[in-house]
Design an enzyme around this catalytic site. Structure first.
Site, PDB file in Angstrom:
ATOM      1  CE1 TYR A 137      -3.665   2.616   1.095  1.00  0.00           C
ATOM      2  CE2 TYR A 137      -1.798   3.580   2.263  1.00  0.00           C
ATOM      3  CZ  TYR A 137      -3.076   3.682   1.761  1.00  0.00           C
ATOM      4  OH  TYR A 137      -3.764   4.853   1.915  1.00  0.00           O
ATOM      5  CD  GLU A 225      -5.992   4.895  -0.833  1.00  0.00           C
ATOM      6  OE1 GLU A 225      -5.917   4.888   0.404  1.00  0.00           O
ATOM      7  OE2 GLU A 225      -7.072   4.814  -1.443  1.00  0.00           O
TER       8      GLU A 225
END
Lengths: 418, 326
Positions: A137, A225
């Site tokens: 991530y 993101e």
């Protein structure tokens, strides 16, 4: 401002952020053509078809038929928002991509971020498949408590980062970037060592995040993101998904972003309000409100709830509201069929209340109002404004204070329920 | 006493010849603020007294740069009405010229620009209020910004808020009940602001005129939670708080750039809980802010808080000196 994954990736490509090869399509026929010419004919045998909506959780989301409300099926399984395609007994890649696209387009995709009403799928993104060793991530955003950007990475990719933050906060590694120093290599190394990377993967990670940070800054993002960020079997980091939010205040530096707006993703009333520079957000309540100032507008919504109603909208007509803005705001607020009562709350500081009253009168020439309208005007020229409204002969309910306005909302709702 | 501005404040206005700058400079002068000069690049050397319907009571000198203006006028505060694309540059110019108080009214400054401003403020001689704020007002003495003067009256309550019109509403509720204010301060609704709740609380806590504090927050960010922590540790004066946006849906920006619940963070309920546990008197309804303060002031014992507040003032000053050393 939000954009689709494929648009985000087109922007990231300008900054050489490592990505997979992909192409957007808008029809099932195009999906078949692209799957064949762009991928299958070039020897790529695994592709992914991804629904493009402004919400996350698409891979786990389910696509329903908007007519029957039954889940749509594909190759004997429930259809999801992301479909992996390999040649098998159901057909070759192009044929399967065509069938998948036909089922996905026009379907209603429900994910944990869309709410139960879901979103209609109108665009797809076809991307080559990747041989994934591990999912990570990575995100960049403003840490408001420090007024600096923070880069966050985690070895737990492909899941909701909020859940990781709650259950395994030690799995999130973050560094803050001081704008006077910039995004230096030592910061990136700290992240890479924290993830336990080494060798080619370590070097690839540094390059990836460095380019991603440059993109974040130069594109004036408020959020960038990458989830998941994947490490491939040959130790390269690539962005499998990409979510970009822009800083609305910086849109004047990027007029080209206007081309990225997908009007299907916006509420028609909100789109109309934006034309007049009104800050309007549609909600699902029964009491409309029109207020000057964002803070007072939120407070008025809260007051409506405490008075037993539910706010139907947020509407800030702004500090320098003129007659036209008030009239347009009033008209837009009234076009919501769920509105059973209206509260107009204006605190005249810079804005003069008599102008607001004239705006309301002008709007009433165009809009027929059948619900009770409670008006509370305080401050500059409030007396003159009340005279204008009284003289109109129309049945306004004039509130003397914020508190009195709340009481009148309660009374109006109980009358309309009776 | 008051915080940040009073009748001795000498104010510059950056962007004084623009329409916003002109209108509000006229209003500030009419309120009694001592406006000593203005800055508009290219119009240095002239004098300005407003235009159209917005006339000043006296004309003021206009300068090309903030440095020139400070050298000539000894101004100790500046109010910025420069449009958003150039506003960060205007703030940085004021920081470089070492103006002690910079009040940025401008709405819509990009966050990237404000990160640079924030970095420049560190270690500087300036305090920034705003941007995207209504400014501040010490009733009867000085108004910097755009607050409507008629709402306020001198007295013992310090008001600090992220909002504009909601601040006027709260101040008006107080004034209507016969309760005056020491200073009303709007810190602004953007994700990055120069003065936060914690800074404002420190100032009000140290101000002998301020006997009670009203804090008006809203959804988004963690400034209210930080304020709660600071109140629990340092503030002995009673605090009344209201948080706007309990009914706001997550993920939507409610007008202010900073008013957004994202990733489950920044909800009104979390802020209210933090403030409650810090002993703050939380009001549920925005219509009850004035009355809550009235109740507090009428039940407050007369003597002891004064002592406590001066002790707290010392504490706050020592904390500040520690901070500047580190």
């Amino acid at each position: 401002m939000n954009i689709h994954e494929y648009q985000a990736k087109q922007l990231l490509r300008q900054f050489d952020v490592p990505l997979l090869d992909g192409k957007p399509v808008f029809t099932a026929e195009d999906a078949g053509v692209v799957a064949y010419h762009h991928f299958e004919a070039r020897g790529i045998s695994a592709i992914v078809v991804k629904a493009q909506i402004h919400a996350g959780g698409r891979g786990k989301g389910i696509i329903y038929d908007p007519e029957t409300n039954q889940p749509r099926m594909l190759f004997g399984k429930q259809l999801r928002g992301v479909v992996v395609i390999r040649p098998d007994e159901y057909g070759n890649v192009a044929h399967k991509a065509y069938l998948a696209a036909r089922q996905m387009l026009g379907g209603r995709l429900v994910t944990h971020q869309t709410g139960p009403e879901g979103k209609i799928v109108r665009r797809l993104f076809i991307e080559e498949g990747a041989a994934i060793k591990k999912e990570f991530y990575c995100s960049i955003l403003l840490d408001r408590s420090r007024s600096q950007n923070v880069i966050m990475v985690s070895s737990e990719g492909g899941v909701e980062i909020e859940r990781v933050a709650e259950e395994q906060p030690e799995k999130i590694i973050q560094v803050h970037v001081d704008p006077t120093i910039g995004c230096q290599q030592f910061l990136l190394r700290r992240l890479a060592f924290g993830l336990g990377l080494e060798g080619a993967a370590f070097r690839s990670f540094l390059t990836f995040v460095e380019r991603l940070y440059r993109a974040y800054e130069e594109l004036d993002c408020s959020l960038l993101e990458i989830n998941p960020l994947v490490l491939t079997n040959d130790d390269r980091f690539v962005a499998l998904d990409a979510k970009v939010n822009f800083d609305d205040n910086a849109l004047f530096r990027h007029p080209e972003y206007l081309d990225l707006v997908d009007t299907d993703e916006e509420d028609p009333l909100e789109r109309e309000a934006a034309k007049y520079n009104l800050s309007y957000i549609k909600l699902d309540g029964n009491v409309g409100c029109m207020v000057n100032g964002a803070g007072l507008a939120m407070a008025t919504m809260d007051l409506i709830q405490l008075a037993g109603g539910k706010p139907a909208n947020f509407l800030d007509v702004g500090g320098g509201a003129n007659v036209e803005r008030i009239a347009n705001g009033f008209r837009i607020m009234m076009s919501d069929p769920n509105v059973r009562a209206v509260l107009i709350n204006i605190f005249g500081g810079i804005v003069r209340c008599d102008r607001v009253a004239n705006g309301i009168m002008q709007a009433l020439e165009q809009v027929k109002v059948t619900v009770p309208v409670i008006v509370r005007l305080e401050g500059t020229n409030a007396k003159e404004a009340l005279e204008i409204l009284r003289a109109s002969g129309l049945n306004f309910l004039l509130a003397e204070s914020f508190e009195d306005a709340a009481r009148q909302v309660t009374a109006a709702l109980s009358r309309s329920a009776a | 006493m008051s915080i940040l501005c009073n009748k001795r404040t000498k104010l510059l206005v950056q962007g004084i010849t623009g329409s916003e700058g002109t209108f509000h400079t006229a209003q500030m002068i009419a309120y009694g603020t001592n406006v000593v000069g203005g800055v508009t690049p290219g119009k240095g050397g002239t004098r300005y007294s407003g235009k159209n319907n917005d006339r000043f009571d006296y004309d003021v000198p206009v300068f090309n740069t903030v440095r020139d203006a400070v050298a000539a006028t000894k101004a100790d505060a500046t109010c910025i009405f420069v449009p958003a694309p150039m506003a960060a540059d205007a703030i940085l110019e004021a920081i470089e010229a070492e103006v002690p108080l910079i009040v940025a009214i401008t709405e819509g400054i990009p966050v990237r620009d404000m990160r640079t401003v924030w970095a420049a403020l560190r270690g500087s001689r300036s305090r920034l209020v705003g941007p995207n704020c209504p400014g501040l007002l010490t009733p009867g003495e000085c108004k910097i910004g755009i607050m409507p003067g008629f709402t306020a009256t001198p007295g013992p309550v310090g008001v600090v808020s992220r909002s504009g019109t909601l601040t006027y509403e709260a101040v008006w509720q107080l004034t209507s009940l016969g309760i005056g204010q020491s200073t009303c301060l709007g810190i602004g609704g953007d994700p990055i602001v120069g003065t936060r709740f914690v800074d404002a609380l420190e100032l009000f806590n140290a101000d002998p005129q301020t006997e009670a504090i009203v804090l008006i927050g809203e959804i988004g960010g963690t400034a209210e939670e930080e304020a709660a922590e600071y109140i629990a540790a340092h503030v002995r004066k009673p605090v009344v708080a209201y948080i706007a946006g309990r009914t706001a849906p997550p993920g939507r920006r409610m007008g202010h750039a900073g008013a957004i619940i994202s990733g489950g963070k920044g909800t009104a309920d979390a802020k209210l809980a933090a403030l409650r546990s810090a002993g703050v008197h939380v009001v549920e309804s925005p219509a009850h802010i004035g009355r809550a303060v009235a109740n507090l002031l009428s039940t407050k014992p007369k003597k002891s808080p004064a002592k406590k507040s001066s002790a707290a003032a010392k504490k706050a000053t020592s904390r500040k000196s520690n901070k500047s050393k580190s």
